[in-house]
Design a protein around this motif. Sequence first.
Motif, mmCIF file in Angstrom:
data_model
loop_
_atom_site.group_PDB
_atom_site.id
_atom_site.type_symbol
_atom_site.label_atom_id
_atom_site.label_comp_id
_atom_site.label_asym_id
_atom_site.label_seq_id
_atom_site.Cartn_x
_atom_site.Cartn_y
_atom_site.Cartn_z
ATOM 1 N N HIS A 22 0.822 -1.220 0.000
ATOM 2 C CA HIS A 22 0.000 0.000 0.000
ATOM 3 C C HIS A 22 0.852 1.265 0.000
ATOM 4 O O HIS A 22 0.372 2.333 -0.374
ATOM 5 C CB HIS A 22 -0.958 0.001 1.190
ATOM 6 N N MET A 23 2.106 1.125 0.421
ATOM 7 C CA MET A 23 3.030 2.253 0.402
ATOM 8 C C MET A 23 3.845 2.268 -0.892
ATOM 9 O O MET A 23 4.806 3.016 -1.006
ATOM 10 C CB MET A 23 3.973 2.160 1.602
ATOM 11 N N ALA A 24 3.444 1.454 -1.861
ATOM 12 C CA ALA A 24 4.136 1.327 -3.149
ATOM 13 C C ALA A 24 5.569 0.828 -2.962
ATOM 14 O O ALA A 24 6.486 1.240 -3.665
ATOM 15 C CB ALA A 24 4.109 2.627 -3.934
ATOM 16 N N MET A 25 5.765 -0.064 -1.987
ATOM 17 C CA MET A 25 7.071 -0.666 -1.729
ATOM 18 C C MET A 25 6.915 -2.173 -1.804
ATOM 19 O O MET A 25 5.810 -2.695 -1.657
ATOM 20 C CB MET A 25 7.568 -0.259 -0.340
ATOM 21 N N PHE A 26 8.012 -2.863 -2.020
ATOM 22 C CA PHE A 26 7.965 -4.308 -2.132
ATOM 23 C C PHE A 26 9.094 -4.936 -1.329
ATOM 24 O O PHE A 26 10.196 -4.419 -1.303
ATOM 25 C CB PHE A 26 8.065 -4.737 -3.601
ATOM 26 N N ALA A 27 8.807 -6.046 -0.682
ATOM 27 C CA ALA A 27 9.836 -6.787 0.059
ATOM 28 C C ALA A 27 10.701 -7.530 -0.949
ATOM 29 O O ALA A 27 10.204 -8.323 -1.738
ATOM 30 C CB ALA A 27 9.175 -7.762 1.025
ATOM 31 N N LEU A 28 11.991 -7.265 -0.926
ATOM 32 C CA LEU A 28 12.894 -7.902 -1.878
ATOM 33 C C LEU A 28 13.590 -9.124 -1.291
ATOM 34 O O LEU A 28 13.908 -10.056 -1.998
ATOM 35 C CB LEU A 28 13.961 -6.901 -2.346
ATOM 36 N N ASP A 29 13.850 -9.085 -0.004
ATOM 37 C CA ASP A 29 14.616 -10.163 0.602
ATOM 38 C C ASP A 29 14.000 -10.498 1.953
ATOM 39 O O ASP A 29 13.678 -9.614 2.729
ATOM 40 C CB ASP A 29 16.065 -9.724 0.788
ATOM 41 N N ARG A 30 13.824 -11.773 2.203
ATOM 42 C CA ARG A 30 13.281 -12.236 3.477
ATOM 43 C C ARG A 30 14.311 -13.162 4.119
ATOM 44 O O ARG A 30 14.282 -14.364 3.902
ATOM 45 C CB ARG A 30 11.964 -12.973 3.246
ATOM 46 N N PRO A 31 15.256 -12.574 4.882
ATOM 47 C CA PRO A 31 16.325 -13.416 5.439
ATOM 48 C C PRO A 31 15.787 -14.388 6.492
ATOM 49 O O PRO A 31 15.090 -13.972 7.421
ATOM 50 C CB PRO A 31 17.286 -12.407 6.070
ATOM 51 N N PRO A 32 16.081 -15.663 6.350
ATOM 52 C CA PRO A 32 15.610 -16.635 7.334
ATOM 53 C C PRO A 32 16.422 -16.548 8.627
ATOM 54 O O PRO A 32 17.643 -16.392 8.599
ATOM 55 C CB PRO A 32 15.831 -17.979 6.647
ATOM 56 N N VAL A 33 15.750 -16.618 9.760
ATOM 57 C CA VAL A 33 16.421 -16.630 11.058
ATOM 58 C C VAL A 33 16.484 -18.083 11.520
ATOM 59 O O VAL A 33 15.461 -18.758 11.609
ATOM 60 C CB VAL A 33 15.658 -15.766 12.080
ATOM 61 N N THR A 34 17.687 -18.544 11.764
ATOM 62 C CA THR A 34 17.887 -19.917 12.244
ATOM 63 C C THR A 34 18.647 -19.872 13.565
ATOM 64 O O THR A 34 19.127 -18.811 13.975
ATOM 65 C CB THR A 34 18.693 -20.746 11.225
ATOM 66 N N ARG A 35 18.769 -21.000 14.175
ATOM 67 C CA ARG A 35 19.511 -21.034 15.440
ATOM 68 C C ARG A 35 20.988 -20.711 15.230
ATOM 69 O O ARG A 35 21.683 -20.301 16.145
ATOM 70 C CB ARG A 35 19.344 -22.383 16.132
ATOM 71 N N PHE A 36 21.478 -20.862 14.003
ATOM 72 C CA PHE A 36 22.886 -20.598 13.720
ATOM 73 C C PHE A 36 23.181 -19.120 13.494
ATOM 74 O O PHE A 36 24.282 -18.667 13.737
ATOM 75 C CB PHE A 36 23.341 -21.403 12.497
ATOM 76 N N ASN A 37 22.210 -18.348 13.001
ATOM 77 C CA ASN A 37 22.471 -16.934 12.717
ATOM 78 C C ASN A 37 21.640 -15.989 13.591
ATOM 79 O O ASN A 37 21.657 -14.792 13.396
ATOM 80 C CB ASN A 37 22.230 -16.633 11.235
ATOM 81 N N ARG A 38 20.912 -16.533 14.542
ATOM 82 C CA ARG A 38 19.992 -15.731 15.368
ATOM 83 C C ARG A 38 20.707 -14.617 16.129
ATOM 84 O O ARG A 38 20.214 -13.494 16.188
ATOM 85 C CB ARG A 38 19.268 -16.650 16.341
ATOM 86 N N GLU A 39 21.868 -14.919 16.726
ATOM 87 C CA GLU A 39 22.579 -13.903 17.518
ATOM 88 C C GLU A 39 22.947 -12.689 16.683
ATOM 89 O O GLU A 39 22.947 -11.571 17.181
ATOM 90 C CB GLU A 39 23.844 -14.496 18.132
ATOM 91 N N TYR A 40 23.286 -12.898 15.433
ATOM 92 C CA TYR A 40 23.637 -11.793 14.542
ATOM 93 C C TYR A 40 22.402 -11.174 13.893
ATOM 94 O O TYR A 40 22.251 -9.952 13.848
ATOM 95 C CB TYR A 40 24.591 -12.275 13.437
ATOM 96 N N LEU A 41 21.524 -12.014 13.385
ATOM 97 C CA LEU A 41 20.451 -11.529 12.523
ATOM 98 C C LEU A 41 19.356 -10.771 13.262
ATOM 99 O O LEU A 41 18.861 -9.768 12.750
ATOM 100 C CB LEU A 41 19.850 -12.689 11.735
ATOM 101 N N LEU A 42 18.963 -11.200 14.444
ATOM 102 C CA LEU A 42 17.893 -10.495 15.150
ATOM 103 C C LEU A 42 18.267 -9.047 15.464
ATOM 104 O O LEU A 42 17.479 -8.141 15.187
ATOM 105 C CB LEU A 42 17.474 -11.265 16.398
ATOM 106 N N PRO A 43 19.457 -8.768 16.007
ATOM 107 C CA PRO A 43 19.826 -7.354 16.205
ATOM 108 C C PRO A 43 19.946 -6.589 14.884
ATOM 109 O O PRO A 43 19.584 -5.410 14.811
ATOM 110 C CB PRO A 43 21.182 -7.419 16.919
ATOM 111 N N ALA A 44 20.430 -7.243 13.836
ATOM 112 C CA ALA A 44 20.549 -6.577 12.538
ATOM 113 C C ALA A 44 19.173 -6.207 11.985
ATOM 114 O O ALA A 44 18.980 -5.102 11.468
ATOM 115 C CB ALA A 44 21.292 -7.472 11.548
#
Length: 59
Positions: A22-44
């Motif tokens: 509705h804001m004329a924007m589109f999601a380009l990337d949906r990074p998956p959160v796993t137990r291996f990258n959670r510590e980095y990815l959630l704060p990012a």
Amino acid sequence: MSARCLSGAIQRLDRLEQTLYHMAMFALDRPPVTRFNREYLLPALTGAGQRFAEHLVKQ
């Protein structure tokens, strides 16, 4: 993760994509959160969301 929690997460992601559309924007990337990258990815992702909100306020 329980099925109920997963269902809620999917619904929230769908709602976010609807809002972006509705804001004329589109999601380009949906990074998956796993137990291996959670510590980095959630704060990012939190930081990216904060910067996105700040950008919207400036417009």
